[in-house]
Scaffold this active site. Structure first.
Site, mmCIF file in Angstrom:
data_model
loop_
_atom_site.group_PDB
_atom_site.id
_atom_site.type_symbol
_atom_site.label_atom_id
_atom_site.label_comp_id
_atom_site.label_asym_id
_atom_site.label_seq_id
_atom_site.Cartn_x
_atom_site.Cartn_y
_atom_site.Cartn_z
ATOM 1 N N THR A 44 -1.157 -4.414 9.460
ATOM 2 C CA THR A 44 -2.009 -4.731 10.619
ATOM 3 C C THR A 44 -2.343 -6.230 10.538
ATOM 4 O O THR A 44 -3.487 -6.605 10.315
ATOM 5 C CB THR A 44 -3.311 -3.893 10.601
ATOM 6 O OG1 THR A 44 -3.905 -3.988 9.288
ATOM 7 C CG2 THR A 44 -3.059 -2.442 10.908
ATOM 8 N N GLY B 275 -7.667 -15.954 -0.528
ATOM 9 C CA GLY B 275 -6.462 -15.842 0.299
ATOM 10 C C GLY B 275 -6.011 -14.403 0.332
ATOM 11 O O GLY B 275 -6.808 -13.489 0.116
ATOM 12 N N CYS C 38 -5.529 -9.767 3.207
ATOM 13 C CA CYS C 38 -6.630 -8.910 3.666
ATOM 14 C C CYS C 38 -7.957 -9.599 3.944
ATOM 15 O O CYS C 38 -8.481 -9.472 5.051
ATOM 16 C CB CYS C 38 -6.787 -7.758 2.698
ATOM 17 S SG CYS C 38 -5.343 -6.683 2.809
ATOM 18 N N LEU D 65 -17.859 -13.535 -8.004
ATOM 19 C CA LEU D 65 -18.702 -14.734 -7.892
ATOM 20 C C LEU D 65 -17.992 -15.950 -8.482
ATOM 21 O O LEU D 65 -18.628 -16.930 -8.837
ATOM 22 C CB LEU D 65 -20.044 -14.497 -8.604
ATOM 23 C CG LEU D 65 -20.961 -13.437 -7.981
ATOM 24 C CD1 LEU D 65 -22.220 -13.255 -8.808
ATOM 25 C CD2 LEU D 65 -21.334 -13.792 -6.539
ATOM 26 N N LEU E 267 -7.196 -0.630 -2.932
ATOM 27 C CA LEU E 267 -6.545 -1.234 -4.104
ATOM 28 C C LEU E 267 -6.441 -2.750 -3.954
ATOM 29 O O LEU E 267 -6.459 -3.281 -2.850
ATOM 30 C CB LEU E 267 -5.153 -0.624 -4.319
ATOM 31 C CG LEU E 267 -4.081 -0.733 -3.219
ATOM 32 C CD1 LEU E 267 -3.450 -2.089 -3.164
ATOM 33 C CD2 LEU E 267 -3.023 0.324 -3.435
ATOM 34 N N GLY F 295 -13.622 -21.353 -6.489
ATOM 35 C CA GLY F 295 -12.239 -21.800 -6.689
ATOM 36 C C GLY F 295 -11.720 -22.524 -5.473
ATOM 37 O O GLY F 295 -12.417 -23.341 -4.869
ATOM 38 N N VAL G 93 0.826 -1.207 0.000
ATOM 39 C CA VAL G 93 0.000 0.000 0.000
ATOM 40 C C VAL G 93 0.864 1.262 0.000
ATOM 41 O O VAL G 93 0.647 2.183 -0.793
ATOM 42 C CB VAL G 93 -0.957 -0.014 1.215
ATOM 43 C CG1 VAL G 93 -1.624 1.327 1.411
ATOM 44 C CG2 VAL G 93 -2.014 -1.090 1.008
HETATM 45 P P1 NAD Z 1 3.167 -4.711 4.085
HETATM 46 O O1 NAD Z 1 3.472 -5.678 5.160
HETATM 47 O O2 NAD Z 1 3.450 -5.053 2.673
HETATM 48 O O3 NAD Z 1 3.926 -3.338 4.385
HETATM 49 C C1 NAD Z 1 3.962 -2.719 5.632
HETATM 50 C C2 NAD Z 1 5.321 -2.001 5.762
HETATM 51 O O4 NAD Z 1 5.342 -1.211 6.946
HETATM 52 C C3 NAD Z 1 6.503 -2.968 5.869
HETATM 53 O O5 NAD Z 1 7.428 -2.685 4.836
HETATM 54 C C4 NAD Z 1 7.088 -2.687 7.245
HETATM 55 O O6 NAD Z 1 8.487 -2.835 7.315
HETATM 56 C C5 NAD Z 1 6.664 -1.242 7.451
HETATM 57 N N1 NAD Z 1 6.679 -0.776 8.857
HETATM 58 C C6 NAD Z 1 6.253 -1.432 9.960
HETATM 59 N N2 NAD Z 1 6.427 -0.646 11.042
HETATM 60 C C7 NAD Z 1 6.966 0.516 10.626
HETATM 61 C C8 NAD Z 1 7.361 1.732 11.270
HETATM 62 N N3 NAD Z 1 7.241 1.893 12.599
HETATM 63 N N4 NAD Z 1 7.887 2.720 10.523
HETATM 64 C C9 NAD Z 1 8.023 2.577 9.188
HETATM 65 N N5 NAD Z 1 7.658 1.449 8.507
HETATM 66 C C10 NAD Z 1 7.133 0.444 9.215
HETATM 67 O O7 NAD Z 1 1.632 -4.341 4.274
HETATM 68 P P2 NAD Z 1 0.572 -3.912 3.135
HETATM 69 O O8 NAD Z 1 0.117 -5.113 2.409
HETATM 70 O O9 NAD Z 1 1.081 -2.745 2.391
HETATM 71 O O10 NAD Z 1 -0.651 -3.444 4.064
HETATM 72 C C11 NAD Z 1 -0.578 -2.276 4.836
HETATM 73 C C12 NAD Z 1 -1.960 -1.980 5.400
HETATM 74 O O11 NAD Z 1 -2.865 -1.674 4.334
HETATM 75 C C13 NAD Z 1 -2.614 -3.144 6.150
HETATM 76 O O12 NAD Z 1 -3.402 -2.617 7.185
HETATM 77 C C14 NAD Z 1 -3.504 -3.791 5.102
HETATM 78 O O13 NAD Z 1 -4.600 -4.475 5.676
HETATM 79 C C15 NAD Z 1 -3.978 -2.585 4.330
HETATM 80 N N6 NAD Z 1 -4.318 -2.839 2.908
HETATM 81 C C16 NAD Z 1 -3.536 -3.690 2.170
HETATM 82 C C17 NAD Z 1 -3.836 -3.902 0.828
HETATM 83 C C18 NAD Z 1 -3.028 -4.858 -0.022
HETATM 84 O O14 NAD Z 1 -3.465 -5.132 -1.136
HETATM 85 N N7 NAD Z 1 -1.899 -5.379 0.425
HETATM 86 C C19 NAD Z 1 -4.905 -3.209 0.242
HETATM 87 C C20 NAD Z 1 -5.656 -2.324 1.023
HETATM 88 C C21 NAD Z 1 -5.336 -2.151 2.378
HETATM 89 C C1 UGA Z 2 -8.894 -7.206 -1.756
HETATM 90 C C2 UGA Z 2 -9.975 -6.203 -2.213
HETATM 91 O O1 UGA Z 2 -10.463 -6.589 -3.500
HETATM 92 C C3 UGA Z 2 -9.414 -4.780 -2.278
HETATM 93 O O2 UGA Z 2 -10.450 -3.871 -2.611
HETATM 94 C C4 UGA Z 2 -8.847 -4.439 -0.906
HETATM 95 O O3 UGA Z 2 -8.240 -3.158 -0.926
HETATM 96 C C5 UGA Z 2 -7.801 -5.457 -0.510
HETATM 97 O O4 UGA Z 2 -8.395 -6.790 -0.502
HETATM 98 C C6 UGA Z 2 -7.286 -5.213 0.866
HETATM 99 O O5 UGA Z 2 -7.990 -4.727 1.724
HETATM 100 O O6 UGA Z 2 -6.134 -5.572 1.036
HETATM 101 P P1 UGA Z 2 -6.809 -8.407 -2.894
HETATM 102 O O7 UGA Z 2 -6.826 -9.238 -1.663
HETATM 103 O O8 UGA Z 2 -5.537 -7.794 -3.318
HETATM 104 O O9 UGA Z 2 -7.869 -7.196 -2.731
HETATM 105 O O10 UGA Z 2 -7.325 -9.271 -4.144
HETATM 106 P P2 UGA Z 2 -8.757 -9.740 -4.676
HETATM 107 O O11 UGA Z 2 -8.762 -9.570 -6.133
HETATM 108 O O12 UGA Z 2 -9.870 -9.106 -3.931
HETATM 109 O O13 UGA Z 2 -8.736 -11.304 -4.373
HETATM 110 C C7 UGA Z 2 -8.725 -11.798 -3.049
HETATM 111 C C8 UGA Z 2 -8.868 -13.307 -3.061
HETATM 112 O O14 UGA Z 2 -10.175 -13.685 -3.473
HETATM 113 C C9 UGA Z 2 -7.910 -14.023 -4.014
HETATM 114 O O15 UGA Z 2 -7.412 -15.190 -3.404
HETATM 115 C C10 UGA Z 2 -8.784 -14.384 -5.213
HETATM 116 O O16 UGA Z 2 -8.334 -15.514 -5.908
HETATM 117 C C11 UGA Z 2 -10.106 -14.648 -4.524
HETATM 118 N N1 UGA Z 2 -11.276 -14.480 -5.407
HETATM 119 C C12 UGA Z 2 -11.581 -13.251 -5.908
HETATM 120 C C13 UGA Z 2 -12.075 -15.576 -5.693
HETATM 121 O O17 UGA Z 2 -11.801 -16.703 -5.243
HETATM 122 N N2 UGA Z 2 -13.186 -15.385 -6.480
HETATM 123 C C14 UGA Z 2 -13.522 -14.174 -6.984
HETATM 124 O O18 UGA Z 2 -14.566 -14.079 -7.693
HETATM 125 C C15 UGA Z 2 -12.701 -13.077 -6.695
#
Ligand code: NAD
Ligand code: UGA
Length: 430
Positions: A86, A257, A260, A250, A154, A253, A11
């Protein structure tokens, strides 16, 4: 605008690189020194289409900088965005707010400006943003802190596109926070939902829950199809054409996973639990998802003819979805664990992801998808990468010991695969 992003993971980095592209000056900080060194050299620490190009362009144009750890440089910026992880707490499945708390402590310690804006992008339980604000105000009374919630929506694999063209932007906070975020995103043309911080936090959790719930529904209906010879594709096509329901998310599979959905459904479940509300709705989505792995394993057993002991199973796809190397909570790992428990021999291939840290020598890690199927008795498709859809199935058949496919993502045309001589099972399709 000058933006300080704390946490350069999926993110944080995507946000930073996209904001730099929109013309803002961005400083990304992370506690992970190795990550920061890579980023400074224009290398993304993970695979995400389009990010590395934006990263390099941002650095080249002097719009994107990286630093190791939060320090006094934060005072050169208008706004700090919290994008730290988180993750799920091991002891009870709730979200671990350790990194968020740590970040708040460091912000309180280093900010010396009279007024400062902090916005949370990390997914957190309701009330967290409010508590961060109270913490900052009481631990650094010399600064007037404004704290808001701007949850990120995203998806991995299409993160840049999702950031630049989102369905909506959620903004929770007081007038100061809302004004600064409206300016930050003024070049992004989409509805901006301006609300209080608690509602913003909840929108994010409910959206993820509803998407996860649709997938669990599709998986449950697919099992009914498996038992009755109805076809999940026709069923979900028919259902999704109802304008009130819509066609996305929908696809049945191997279960959802990623870092999130599993954690965020547990997050909202914990909130219900906290308020002594029934949690059955949330529980059933998690449970159905976990059971899906068992359903797939039984399909493999049926295809094999009961026992998997000493059978060689090729697994195509390790990442939790295509176009990412992320294997956090990936169904592939749960499936491989069960296959190993049943004493099968496992060969795996993924175009980008790997599970070497997790499984080491216990499985064979292949660098080519055809090498993985060589001598295999069953091919199991776990992730729907395009290279698998385009596979030369005649070649696969020649290489396999017995031509059997369990297609956990319904990527192949059943008739075509069977006409090539494969024994073929998919999810919810006759
Ligand atoms: P991530 O684990 O990829 O990245 C988190 C980063 O924060 C790591 O690089 C870590 O080293 C760094 N960090 C931890 N403590 C720190 C500190 N004190 N100072 C500076 N850096 C520090 O996590 P992510 O997948 O980017 O997710 C971040 C948040 O956004 C989570 O709450 C997640 O649920 C949410 N989110 C993730 C996605 C996604 O697609 N991955 C999408 C939407 C929301
Ligand atoms: C999901 C949400 O789509 C984002 O909007 C959100 O920001 C993010 O979680 C988050 O909070 O981190 P992401 O986990 O990256 O995004 O990917 P998705 O495309 O949502 O897929 C999640 C899982 O669901 C995958 O394992 C995918 O294979 C599965 N999936 C998705 C299914 O099994 N069936 C579907 O129809 C769609």
């Amino acid at each position: 605008m000058k933006v300080y992003i704390i946490g350069c993971g999926y993110v944080g980095l995507v946000t930073g690189a996209c904001l730099a592209k929109l013309g803002h000056e961005v400083c990304g900080v992370d506690v992970d020194k190795r990550k920061i060194e890579m980023l400074k050299q224009g290398k993304a620490p993970f695979y995400e289409p389009g990010v590395e190009e934006l990263l390099r362009a941002g650095i080249r144009k002097g719009k994107l900088f990286f630093r190791h750890g939060i320090d006094e440089v934060i005072n050169n910026y208008d706004l700090a965005i919290i994008a730290v992880g988180t993750p799920e707490r091991e002891k009870d499945g709730g979200p671990d707010l350790f990194y968020v708390s740590q970040t708040a402590k460091e912000i309180a310690q280093h900010v010396t400006k009279k007024e400062f804006f902090v916005v949370g992008k990390s997914t957190v339980p309701i009330g967290t943003t409010r508590r961060i604000e109270e913490f900052l105000r009481s631990n650094n009374p010399n600064t007037k802190f404004h704290v808001g919630s701007n949850p990120e929506t995203l998806r991995e694999g299409s993160a840049v596109q999702d950031f630049m063209k989102p369905d909506r932007i959620i903004i929770g906070g007081g007038k100061g926070v809302c004004d600064i975020l409206e300016r930050l995103y003024e070049k992004i043309d989409c509805p901006k939902i301006v609300t209080d911080v608690e509602s913003a936090e909840l929108i994010k959790l409910v959206a993820n829950f509803m998407l996860a719930q649709r997938i669990s529904t599709a998986n449950m209906v697919a099992r009914i199809c498996d038992c009755t010879s109805a076809n999940i594709e026709s069923v979900m096509h028919g259902v999704g054409l109802d304008g009130r329901i819509g066609p996305s998310f929908l696809q049945p599979g191997v279960g959802f996973g990623g870092s999130c959905f599993p954690k965020d459904v547990k997050n909202i479940l914990k909130i219900a639990e906290h308020y002594y509300l029934p949690k059955r709705l949330f529980d059933s989505v998690i449970q159905t998802n976990e059971d899906q792995i068992g359903w797939i394993i039984r399909k493999i057993e049926k295809t094999a003819g009961l026992t998997l002991r000493n059978l060689t199973i090729a697994v195509w796809g390790l990442s939790f979805k295509p176009e990412t190397d992320d294997t956090r909570e990936a169904p592939s790992k749960k499936i491989i664990r069960q296959l190993l428990e049943e004493k099968a021999r496992v060969k795996v291939f993924d175009p980008i992801a790997n599970v070497k840290n997790e499984f080491g020598e216990k499985i064979t890690h292949c660098t080519d998808m055809y090498e993985a199927v060589k001598g295999a008795e069953i091919l199991l498709v776990v992730t729907e990468w395009d290279c698998f859809r385009d596979a030369d199935l005649s070649k696969v058949k020649e290489l396999m010991e017995t031509p059997k496919i369990v297609d956990g993502r319904n990527i192949f045309d059943s008739k075509k695969v069977r006409s090539l001589g494969f024994k073929y099972k998919s999810v919810g399709r006759p």
